[in-house]
Motif scaffolding. Sequence first.
Motif, PDB file in Angstrom:
ATOM      1  N   ALA A   1      21.954  57.006  30.464  1.00  9.49           N
ATOM      2  CA  ALA A   1      22.140  57.801  31.694  1.00  9.49           C
ATOM      3  C   ALA A   1      21.918  56.900  32.889  1.00  9.49           C
ATOM      4  O   ALA A   1      21.344  55.811  32.756  1.00  9.49           O
ATOM      5  CB  ALA A   1      21.131  58.953  31.724  1.00  9.49           C
TER       6      ALA A   1
ATOM      7  N   ALA B   1      20.088  56.167  36.482  1.00  5.37           N
ATOM      8  CA  ALA B   1      18.878  56.524  37.222  1.00  5.37           C
ATOM      9  C   ALA B   1      19.210  57.331  38.467  1.00  5.37           C
ATOM     10  O   ALA B   1      18.356  58.027  39.010  1.00  5.37           O
ATOM     11  CB  ALA B   1      18.148  55.246  37.620  1.00  5.37           C
TER      12      ALA B   1
ATOM     13  N   ILE C   1      15.416  55.747  29.577  1.00  6.29           N
ATOM     14  CA  ILE C   1      16.832  55.854  29.955  1.00  6.29           C
ATOM     15  C   ILE C   1      17.315  54.526  30.535  1.00  6.29           C
ATOM     16  O   ILE C   1      16.547  53.764  31.134  1.00  6.29           O
ATOM     17  CB  ILE C   1      17.136  57.011  30.954  1.00  6.29           C
TER      18      ILE C   1
ATOM     19  N   GLN D   1       6.925  38.207  31.544  1.00  8.29           N
ATOM     20  CA  GLN D   1       7.558  39.524  31.473  1.00  8.29           C
ATOM     21  C   GLN D   1       6.633  40.495  30.712  1.00  8.29           C
ATOM     22  O   GLN D   1       6.381  41.601  31.163  1.00  8.29           O
ATOM     23  CB  GLN D   1       8.900  39.389  30.762  1.00  8.29           C
TER      24      GLN D   1
ATOM     25  N   LEU E   1      11.483  47.172  37.961  1.00 10.28           N
ATOM     26  CA  LEU E   1      12.595  46.360  38.480  1.00 10.28           C
ATOM     27  C   LEU E   1      13.970  46.974  38.234  1.00 10.28           C
ATOM     28  O   LEU E   1      14.918  46.257  37.913  1.00 10.28           O
ATOM     29  CB  LEU E   1      12.515  44.943  37.881  1.00 10.28           C
ATOM     30  N   THR E   2      14.072  48.277  38.386  1.00  7.12           N
ATOM     31  CA  THR E   2      15.346  48.957  38.120  1.00  7.12           C
ATOM     32  C   THR E   2      15.964  49.571  39.369  1.00  7.12           C
ATOM     33  O   THR E   2      17.169  49.448  39.590  1.00  7.12           O
ATOM     34  CB  THR E   2      15.144  50.044  37.042  1.00  7.12           C
TER      35      THR E   2
ATOM     36  N   ASP F   1      25.317  52.691  41.601  1.00  6.11           N
ATOM     37  CA  ASP F   1      26.059  53.906  41.945  1.00  6.11           C
ATOM     38  C   ASP F   1      25.328  54.759  42.994  1.00  6.11           C
ATOM     39  O   ASP F   1      25.627  55.937  43.158  1.00  6.11           O
ATOM     40  CB  ASP F   1      26.405  54.735  40.691  1.00  6.11           C
TER      41      ASP F   1
END
Length: 258
Positions: free
Chosen positions: A149, A151, A117, A72, A168-169, A175
Motif C-alpha cells: 500500500a 503511505a 506496509i 542501519q 526514513l519513509t 504520490d
Amino acid sequence: MLQLKTKYKTWIRIYKLLIFLVISLIFLSVTILPVNTYVRILSGILAVPFLYITLILSYSIYQFASIGGNYQSKIHDLIVSKVKWDGDGTLLDIGTGSGSLIIKLAKAFPTSVLTGIDYWGGNWEYSKAQCQQNAEIEGVSHQIHFVKASASELPFNENEFDVIVSCLTFHEVKDRSNKTDVIKEALRVLKPGGEFVFLDLFMDEKIFGDEKEQLLNDLKKYGVSELNRSKLDKEMKLPKILLNKKVLGNAVILSGRK
Ligand SMILES: C[S@@+](CC[C@H](N)C(=O)[O-])C[C@H]1O[C@@H](n2cnc3c(N)ncnc32)[C@H](O)[C@@H]1O
C-alpha cells in the motif's frame, strides 16, 4: 540442508551507486584518451563531483551494512528502544522496506500483532517476498502481516493502531507532494493516546518546510498531544560521512502520543 539467510540490504540503492561510478569512469577514461588537452582537462574536472558522490555512497553502504558499521541495524534498535509499550495490541510500520525494523519490534513485543506496509516499487531493492522470508527465518512470521500500500493512502480505518513507527519513509513518498500530509495520514490511523516514533529528514526544509515553525505546529493540529524531538546524532554517535546532509545530517526522531 541449505540454511536460508536473512537479507536486509542497506538504504543506499546499488543502482544509484553504479550510475555515479559509471559516469565517473567515463569522464576519467576521456582524460587518458588522445584527444584535445582542454577536453581531457574538462573531463577530469567533471569527474571530481561524480567521484566524490561515488565515494560517499560506497562508504555509506559500508557503514550501514552488517559487514561494516552496522548502523542501519543500530538505528532500528534505537527506534525500538523509544517505543514505551506493554506490547498488548497492534503496531504499524510505514515503509517497512525489507522488514528489518518490524522484525526487531516483533521480537521485542512477542504478544503484539504487527503490520508492515510498503509500496515496494521497482526503484527500491526491497520486496514483500523478502520481508516474509526474513520474518520466517527470524521466527516471527506468525506475528506480522505485510501489506502492499502507499503511505499516502493507508488502507486502514481511523484510530486502528496502538503504535505506529516509520523510518526514513515519509520523504520518499512520491504520490503526495506535501510530505506533512503523509504524516497526517499516519496519525489518522493511530488511536487517541496511541504512541508514534518517526525518524526522518525532518530538518530538511525543502522536504518538510520549516521544522520548528511549521512542521511541529502542524503535528499538534493533527491531534498530537505529546511531542518529543531529538536529533539523531544527539542520540547516537555516527561516523562523519553519515552526517552529510544528503545522508543523515538532517535526521530527527519525533515521538510522542496522539
Ligand atoms: C529508506 S527506505 C526505509 C525502509 C525501512 N523503513 C527501513 O528503515 O529499513 C524507504 C522506504 O520507503 C518506501 N516507500 C517509498 N514510497 C512509499 C510509499 N508511497 N508508500 C509506502 N512506502 C514507500 C520504499 O519502498 C522503502 O522501503
